[in-house]
Design a protein around this motif. Structure first.
Motif, PDB file in Angstrom:
ATOM      1  N   SER A  53       0.816  -1.202   0.000  1.00 32.02           N
ATOM      2  CA  SER A  53       0.000   0.000   0.000  1.00 32.02           C
ATOM      3  C   SER A  53       0.855   1.260   0.000  1.00 32.02           C
ATOM      4  CB  SER A  53      -0.949   0.002   1.210  1.00 32.02           C
ATOM      5  OG  SER A  53      -1.936  -1.002   1.074  1.00 32.02           O
ATOM      6  N   THR A  54       1.965   1.218   0.712  1.00 34.37           N
ATOM      7  CA  THR A  54       2.865   2.374   0.711  1.00 34.37           C
ATOM      8  C   THR A  54       3.390   2.638  -0.694  1.00 34.37           C
ATOM      9  OG1 THR A  54       3.522   1.968   3.006  1.00 34.37           O
ATOM     10  CG2 THR A  54       4.996   3.321   1.673  1.00 34.37           C
ATOM     11  N   ALA A  55       3.672   1.580  -1.437  1.00 36.26           N
ATOM     12  CA  ALA A  55       4.183   1.741  -2.800  1.00 36.26           C
ATOM     13  C   ALA A  55       3.157   2.448  -3.680  1.00 36.26           C
ATOM     14  CB  ALA A  55       4.553   0.385  -3.393  1.00 36.26           C
ATOM     15  N   VAL A  56       1.895   2.001  -3.639  1.00 37.47           N
ATOM     16  CA  VAL A  56       0.897   2.636  -4.505  1.00 37.47           C
ATOM     17  C   VAL A  56       0.543   4.026  -4.008  1.00 37.47           C
ATOM     18  CG1 VAL A  56      -0.028   0.451  -5.346  1.00 37.47           C
ATOM     19  CG2 VAL A  56      -1.076   1.521  -3.349  1.00 37.47           C
ATOM     20  N   ARG A  57       0.560   4.248  -2.714  1.00 36.38           N
ATOM     21  CA  ARG A  57       0.272   5.581  -2.195  1.00 36.38           C
ATOM     22  C   ARG A  57       1.372   6.562  -2.545  1.00 36.38           C
ATOM     23  NH1 ARG A  57      -0.935   5.256   3.931  1.00 36.38           N
ATOM     24  NH2 ARG A  57      -1.529   7.447   3.605  1.00 36.38           N
ATOM     25  N   SER A  58       2.587   6.055  -2.710  1.00 40.54           N
ATOM     26  CA  SER A  58       3.669   6.941  -3.146  1.00 40.54           C
ATOM     27  C   SER A  58       3.450   7.400  -4.580  1.00 40.54           C
ATOM     28  CB  SER A  58       5.026   6.241  -3.007  1.00 40.54           C
ATOM     29  OG  SER A  58       5.205   5.245  -4.009  1.00 40.54           O
ATOM     30  N   LEU A  59       2.760   6.586  -5.374  1.00 42.65           N
ATOM     31  CA  LEU A  59       2.506   6.935  -6.771  1.00 42.65           C
ATOM     32  C   LEU A  59       1.520   8.083  -6.913  1.00 42.65           C
ATOM     33  CD1 LEU A  59       2.226   3.379  -8.365  1.00 42.65           C
ATOM     34  CD2 LEU A  59       4.134   4.983  -8.579  1.00 42.65           C
ATOM     35  N   VAL A  60       0.631   8.238  -5.944  1.00 41.07           N
ATOM     36  CA  VAL A  60      -0.367   9.305  -6.023  1.00 41.07           C
ATOM     37  C   VAL A  60      -0.043  10.446  -5.061  1.00 41.07           C
ATOM     38  CG1 VAL A  60      -2.184   7.787  -6.850  1.00 41.07           C
ATOM     39  CG2 VAL A  60      -1.896   8.100  -4.387  1.00 41.07           C
ATOM     40  N   GLY A  61       1.170  10.438  -4.529  1.00 41.17           N
ATOM     41  CA  GLY A  61       1.641  11.544  -3.721  1.00 41.17           C
ATOM     42  C   GLY A  61       1.195  11.546  -2.282  1.00 41.17           C
ATOM     43  N   GLN A  62       0.580  10.464  -1.809  1.00 39.72           N
ATOM     44  CA  GLN A  62       0.118  10.417  -0.426  1.00 39.72           C
ATOM     45  C   GLN A  62       1.234  10.078   0.551  1.00 39.72           C
ATOM     46  OE1 GLN A  62      -3.287   7.823  -0.152  1.00 39.72           O
ATOM     47  NE2 GLN A  62      -4.631   9.238  -1.239  1.00 39.72           N
ATOM     48  N   VAL A  63       2.238   9.368   0.084  1.00 39.86           N
ATOM     49  CA  VAL A  63       3.410   9.048   0.894  1.00 39.86           C
ATOM     50  C   VAL A  63       4.639   9.516   0.128  1.00 39.86           C
ATOM     51  CG1 VAL A  63       4.809   7.234   1.951  1.00 39.86           C
ATOM     52  CG2 VAL A  63       2.307   7.058   1.994  1.00 39.86           C
ATOM     53  N   PRO A  64       5.339  10.546   0.600  1.00 39.13           N
ATOM     54  CA  PRO A  64       6.520  11.015  -0.118  1.00 39.13           C
ATOM     55  C   PRO A  64       7.685  10.045   0.032  1.00 39.13           C
ATOM     56  CG  PRO A  64       6.251  12.220   1.939  1.00 39.13           C
ATOM     57  CD  PRO A  64       5.032  11.354   1.789  1.00 39.13           C
ATOM     58  N   LEU A  65       8.466   9.924  -1.022  1.00 35.43           N
ATOM     59  CA  LEU A  65       9.670   9.105  -0.944  1.00 35.43           C
ATOM     60  C   LEU A  65      10.752   9.853  -0.165  1.00 35.43           C
ATOM     61  CD1 LEU A  65      10.052   7.641  -4.557  1.00 35.43           C
ATOM     62  CD2 LEU A  65       8.861   6.654  -2.589  1.00 35.43           C
ATOM     63  N   THR A  66      11.543   9.102   0.574  1.00 38.82           N
ATOM     64  CA  THR A  66      12.719   9.686   1.209  1.00 38.82           C
ATOM     65  C   THR A  66      13.888   9.729   0.237  1.00 38.82           C
ATOM     66  OG1 THR A  66      13.266   7.504   2.131  1.00 38.82           O
ATOM     67  CG2 THR A  66      12.020   9.017   3.529  1.00 38.82           C
ATOM     68  N   SER A  67      13.866   8.822  -0.750  1.00 38.89           N
ATOM     69  CA  SER A  67      14.826   8.867  -1.846  1.00 38.89           C
ATOM     70  C   SER A  67      14.285   8.002  -2.974  1.00 38.89           C
ATOM     71  CB  SER A  67      16.214   8.374  -1.417  1.00 38.89           C
ATOM     72  OG  SER A  67      16.173   7.003  -1.053  1.00 38.89           O
TER      73      SER A  67
END
Length: 258
Positions: A53-67
Motif C-alpha cells: 500500500s505504501t508503494a501505490v500511495r507513493s505513486l499518487v503523492g500520499q506518501v513522499p519518498l525519502t529517496s
C-alpha cells in the motif's frame, strides 16, 4: 530485479526507481524498482506490512519518498498534473467518510479531475452515468453511500475512478472484504478497461477472479521486491501446493499471501 522490455519510445505509465519511503521513523520501502507498461496489468502481492500500500500511495503523492524516483507517463511526480489520466481506488477501510453523499455525488467527484474547474457538461454527466452502470449500481444512484453494503461501497469507489476515463488504474486491495458478486464486477470492469487500452497496478492478497487478467505479479517482502512472476508463473504461484516461500518461486499454499 529485471523489468519488462518495452518498445523503443514506449515510456512506462508507472516507474518507481530505487524507491525508499518511511512511515514516521519506520522504513517501509527499501529500494523498490517497479514499472507498468502501457496496456499491462501488474499485481502487487505480499504479506501485511510488506510495503504494498505504501508503494501505490507513493505513486499518487500520499506518501513522499525519502529517496528514489516516481514517474507517471514519463513525468516526475512533482511535475505531474494530468490526474484525469489516473484512476485511484484506495482501500475501502481508509476511504470511509462521515459526510453524507449519494452514489452519484461520490462518482461525480471522480469526474472533476477532467472538468478543470469548469461546470460539468452533458458529456461529463454521461461519463458518470456510464461509470455507475458499469459497476451495476444504476438503480442505487440516488441512494446514500451509507446505506450500501461493503461490496457496493467498493463498487462506488471503482466507479469514481472510472468516471474520468483514466488510462491508468491504481487499486489498493479492491477485493478485500467484498462479496463474490462485487469481485466479479471488478474483474469484468478491469477486463473492459484493459481491452480499451488502459493499464493497471492492483494490490492484492490473492489473484481471485483477476487471475486471467494479470500479466505480471510482483512479490514484496519487507519493503523490497523479492520476485517477479510472468503470466504463466503468476497462475502457478497461487495453484501449486508444493511451492514454499523460500523456494525460487515462493508462494502460499492457499492462494493467499500471509
Amino acid at each position: 530485479m529485471s523489468q519488462p522490455v518495452t518498445a523503443a519510445g514506449d515510456v512506462p505509465v508507472v516507474r518507481l526507481g530505487d524507491a525508499h519511503a518511511a512511515l514516521g521513523t519506520r522504513p517501509v520501502l527499501r529500494g523498490i524498482d517497479l514499472t507498468v507498461a502501457r496496456g499491462e496489468v501488474v499485481a502487487l502481492l505480499g504479506a501485511n506490512g510488506s510495503g504494498k500500500s505504501t508503494a501505490v500511495r507513493s505513486l499518487v503523492g500520499q506518501v513522499p519518498l525519502t529517496s528514489g524516483t516516481v514517474e507517471l507517463f514519463g513525468t516526475p511526480l512533482r511535475r505531474f498534473g494530468d490526474w484525469g489520466r489516473v484512476g485511484y481506488v484506495p482501500q475501502r477501510s481508509t476511504a470511509a467518510s462521515g459526510v453524507p453523499a449519494t452514489v452519484r455525488e461520490v462518482v461525480t467527484s471522480g469526474r472533476l479531475s477532467r472538468s478543470r474547474l469548469r461546470p460539468l457538461t452533458g458529456r461529463d454527466r454521461a461519463a458518470v452515468d456510464r461509470a455507475i452502470e458499469q459497476v451495476g449500481l444504476a438503480d442505487r444512484a440516488r441512494d446514500s453511500v451509507a446505506r450500501l453494503s461493503g461490496g457496493q461501497h467498493q463498487r462506488v469507489l471503482i466507479a469514481r475512478a472510472l468516471a474520468a476515463g483514466p488510462e491508468l488504474l491504481i487499486m489498493d486491495e479492491p477485493l478485500a472484504g467484498v462479496d463474490l458478486a462485487s469481485q466479479q464486477v471488478l474483474a469484468d470492469v478491469l477486463r473492459e478497461q484493459v481491452a480499451a487500452g488502459a493499464s493497471a497496478l492492483v494490490v492484492l492478497h490473492e489473484l481471485g477472479p483477476l487471475e486471467t487478467l494479470i500479466d505480471r505479479s510482483v512479490l514484496l517482502r519487507d519493503g523490497v521486491v523479492e520476485h517477479v512472476y510472468d503470466r504463466t508463473e503468476s497462475a502457478a504461484v497461487v495453484h501449486d501446493p508444493t511451492c514454499h516461500p523460500h523456494d525460487a518461486a515462493p508462494a502460499p499454499t492457499t492462494g493467499l499471501l500471509t
